[in-house]
Design an enzyme around this catalytic site. Structure first.
Site, PDB file in Angstrom:
ATOM      1  N   LYS A  94       0.811  -1.225   0.000  1.00 14.71           N
ATOM      2  CA  LYS A  94       0.000   0.000   0.000  1.00 14.71           C
ATOM      3  C   LYS A  94       0.840   1.268   0.000  1.00 14.71           C
ATOM      4  O   LYS A  94       0.433   2.292  -0.532  1.00 14.71           O
ATOM      5  CB  LYS A  94      -0.964   0.016   1.188  1.00 14.71           C
ATOM      6  CG  LYS A  94      -2.183  -0.870   0.986  1.00 14.71           C
ATOM      7  CD  LYS A  94      -3.282  -0.520   1.972  1.00 14.71           C
ATOM      8  CE  LYS A  94      -4.549  -1.314   1.690  1.00 14.71           C
ATOM      9  NZ  LYS A  94      -4.423  -2.747   2.084  1.00 14.71           N
ATOM     10  N   GLU A 116     -10.532   7.471   4.409  1.00 12.08           N
ATOM     11  CA  GLU A 116     -11.184   6.592   5.363  1.00 12.08           C
ATOM     12  C   GLU A 116     -10.327   5.341   5.461  1.00 12.08           C
ATOM     13  O   GLU A 116      -9.479   5.076   4.609  1.00 12.08           O
ATOM     14  CB  GLU A 116     -12.592   6.216   4.897  1.00 12.08           C
ATOM     15  CG  GLU A 116     -12.652   5.100   3.868  1.00 12.08           C
ATOM     16  CD  GLU A 116     -12.189   5.517   2.481  1.00 12.08           C
ATOM     17  OE1 GLU A 116     -12.122   6.743   2.212  1.00 12.08           O
ATOM     18  OE2 GLU A 116     -11.883   4.612   1.678  1.00 12.08           O
ATOM     19  N   SER A 382       1.597  -9.699  -1.009  1.00 10.73           N
ATOM     20  CA  SER A 382       1.308  -8.266  -0.845  1.00 10.73           C
ATOM     21  C   SER A 382       1.681  -7.702   0.521  1.00 10.73           C
ATOM     22  O   SER A 382       1.969  -6.515   0.638  1.00 10.73           O
ATOM     23  CB  SER A 382      -0.174  -8.010  -1.131  1.00 10.73           C
ATOM     24  OG  SER A 382      -0.993  -8.843  -0.332  1.00 10.73           O
TER      25      SER A 382
HETATM   26  C1  LIG Z   1      -5.185  -3.824   1.615  1.00 12.07           C
HETATM   27  C2  LIG Z   1      -4.453  -5.054   1.321  1.00 12.07           C
HETATM   28  C3  LIG Z   1      -4.802  -5.888   0.236  1.00 12.07           C
HETATM   29  C4  LIG Z   1      -5.994  -5.636  -0.631  1.00 12.07           C
HETATM   30  O1  LIG Z   1      -5.944  -4.485  -1.416  1.00 12.07           O
HETATM   31  P1  LIG Z   1      -5.730  -4.519  -2.982  1.00 12.07           P
HETATM   32  O2  LIG Z   1      -6.022  -3.128  -3.397  1.00 12.07           O
HETATM   33  O3  LIG Z   1      -6.683  -5.527  -3.566  1.00 12.07           O
HETATM   34  O4  LIG Z   1      -4.328  -4.910  -3.233  1.00 12.07           O
HETATM   35  C5  LIG Z   1      -4.036  -7.006  -0.025  1.00 12.07           C
HETATM   36  N1  LIG Z   1      -2.966  -7.323   0.753  1.00 12.07           N
HETATM   37  C6  LIG Z   1      -2.604  -6.559   1.805  1.00 12.07           C
HETATM   38  C7  LIG Z   1      -1.423  -6.970   2.602  1.00 12.07           C
HETATM   39  C8  LIG Z   1      -3.333  -5.405   2.122  1.00 12.07           C
HETATM   40  O5  LIG Z   1      -2.966  -4.658   3.172  1.00 12.07           O
END
Ligand SMILES: *Cc1c(COP(=O)(O)O)cnc(C)c1O
Length: 400
Positions: A94, A116, A382
């Site tokens: 993010k 938000e 992610s």
């Molecule tokens: C917020 C988040 C997501 C989901 O958000 P996307 O916009 O779909 O990538 C996925 N993995 C993590 C670790 C997150 O914090």
């Protein structure tokens, strides 16, 4: 050809074929147009590009590595690789778009970032970016979510952000969106609303995708350096879809790579038990843009659920909606149970504790590996799982 894709999608009005656009009040239209025009100009300037590049390298710690999972590949078959976004500063992808949005805000002369947050992940990343640039930061959060996600509330406050409790309605994400929006409308000159994924009205799905493209560009080159070829499969979890767009964007023209977006199947595929927007939803308008969405007959968003709070959104990015129709990306679901199993497997076999969101993609990689043991799989990991530890040990049994 890839550059051609990025010039074609979205079009000038922010449409990815029929999806996207900006279905917003006239007063906001003008403000979004200003942001769009500024983004087109500033994002091509040498000073913007070189500042973002420097931030990524010296502050975020990019490039993040690609890692080959020896023990997992031995057990499940296939050759499983991870793009380690969990090693990006603050522990998830993010920050890639939050730093980009905050840099744009600075170039626009804005003084304050507003957003938000549901589980608090977007709020923490944005508060980090605000601290870096010396901007004010105001995060709106439902009171119910604040109680559930206390560590993230504390983090935001330590980082200097103002957390505004939202006390009306169900006191969760939907009310927080309305509240943040209202605060933004009061002073659109000095503030900017920073969206947390490839969703919302134009230009946000495009901007957030562009800021996340670094993930795919790095991963493609790193994977090729390691193996001399492209991955057979690329897998990412999809909430709003930003981490998935980041990695997929580098492989859209490579027909030999199969792309898989993994949605939260939750407890079951019954109404209210999942957030499988693309698998079970249909096109509609939500939060100012058109996409696949889970809605009732009156167009109200359906209740959604996932064990991973970052994935429970009743809409999805307009670009994913288009890529589904074009059959460029396959979308499928993974259940809570498969996710928790993958969470422990990756921890035990590789020493990497994943975020529950990312564990959805890992679980899907296991399925692909077992079906096709001779193929390679690149998973976008992610984020890291520190935020999920208490939840997992309180609710699930530790495996033997
Ligand atoms: C917020 C988040 C997501 C989901 O958000 P996307 O916009 O779909 O990538 C996925 N993995 C993590 C670790 C997150 O914090």
């Amino acid at each position: 050809m890839t550059e051609n894709y990025f010039k074609t999608y979205p079009n000038k009005e922010g449409f990815f074929n029929e999806y996207g656009g900006a279905f917003i009040p006239p007063m906001l239209e003008e403000e979004m147009k200003k942001i769009t025009d500024a983004y087109y100009a500033i994002s091509k300037s040498h000073s913007f590009i070189s500042e973002l590049r420097s931030i990524r390298k010296h502050y975020q710690g990019r490039p993040t590595p690609v890692y080959y999972c020896n023990r997992l590949s031995d057990k499940y078959g296939g050759r499983i690789y991870l793009k380690r976004e969990d090693l990006n500063h603050t522990g998830a992808h993010k920050l890639n778009h939050c730093m980009g949005e905050a840099l744009l805000a600075k170039h626009l002369g804005k003084k304050k970032l507003i957003a938000e947050t549901g589980a608090g992940q977007h709020g923490v990343a944005l508060a980090t970016a605000a601290a870096y640039f010396g901007l004010e930061c105001e995060i709106h959060m439902g009171e119910v979510d604040m109680a559930k996600e206390r560590p993230n509330v504390v983090r935001m406050r330590i980082l200097g952000a103002k957390v505004v409790p939202v006390t009306h309605g169900l006191k969760t994400l939907k009310e927080a969106v309305d509240s943040a929006f209202e605060a933004y409308m009061k002073d659109p000159i000095n503030t900017i609303y920073c969206i947390g994924s490839v969703v919302g009205p134009h230009p946000f799905p495009m901007m957030v995708r562009d800021f996340q493209r670094v993930v795919g560009i790095e991963a493609k080159e790193q994977f090729f350096d390691m193996t001399g070829e492209l991955p057979d499969n690329v897998v990412a979890c999809v909430g709003g879809g930003s981490n998935a767009m980041g990695i997929f964007s580098a492989f859209l023209d490579d027909s030999e790579c199969s792309l898989y977006g993994v949605e939260p199947g939750g407890r079951s595929l019954e109404h209210g038990e999942h957030a499988a927007t693309m698998t079970l939803g249909k096109p509609g308008i939500i939060h100012g843009f058109k996409c696949y969405t889970l809605q009732d007959e009156n167009g109200e968003p359906s209740p959604v659920y996932s064990v991973a709070s970052g994935l429970d959104y009743p809409g999805v990015g307009p670009e994913h909606s288009m890529l589904k129709d074009l059959k460029k990306v396959n979308y499928d679901v993974v259940s809570d149970k498969e996710t928790i199993d993958a969470f422990f497997e990756l921890s035990r076999l590789e020493g990497i504790i994943p975020a529950l969101e990312s564990a959805h993609a890992v679980a899907y990689a296991f399925k692909l590996a077992q079906e096709n043991p001779q193929k390679s799989i690149l998973v976008n990991l992610s984020g890291r799982g520190d935020k999920d530890l208490d939840f997992v040990v309180e609710n699930y049994e530790m495996p033997e």
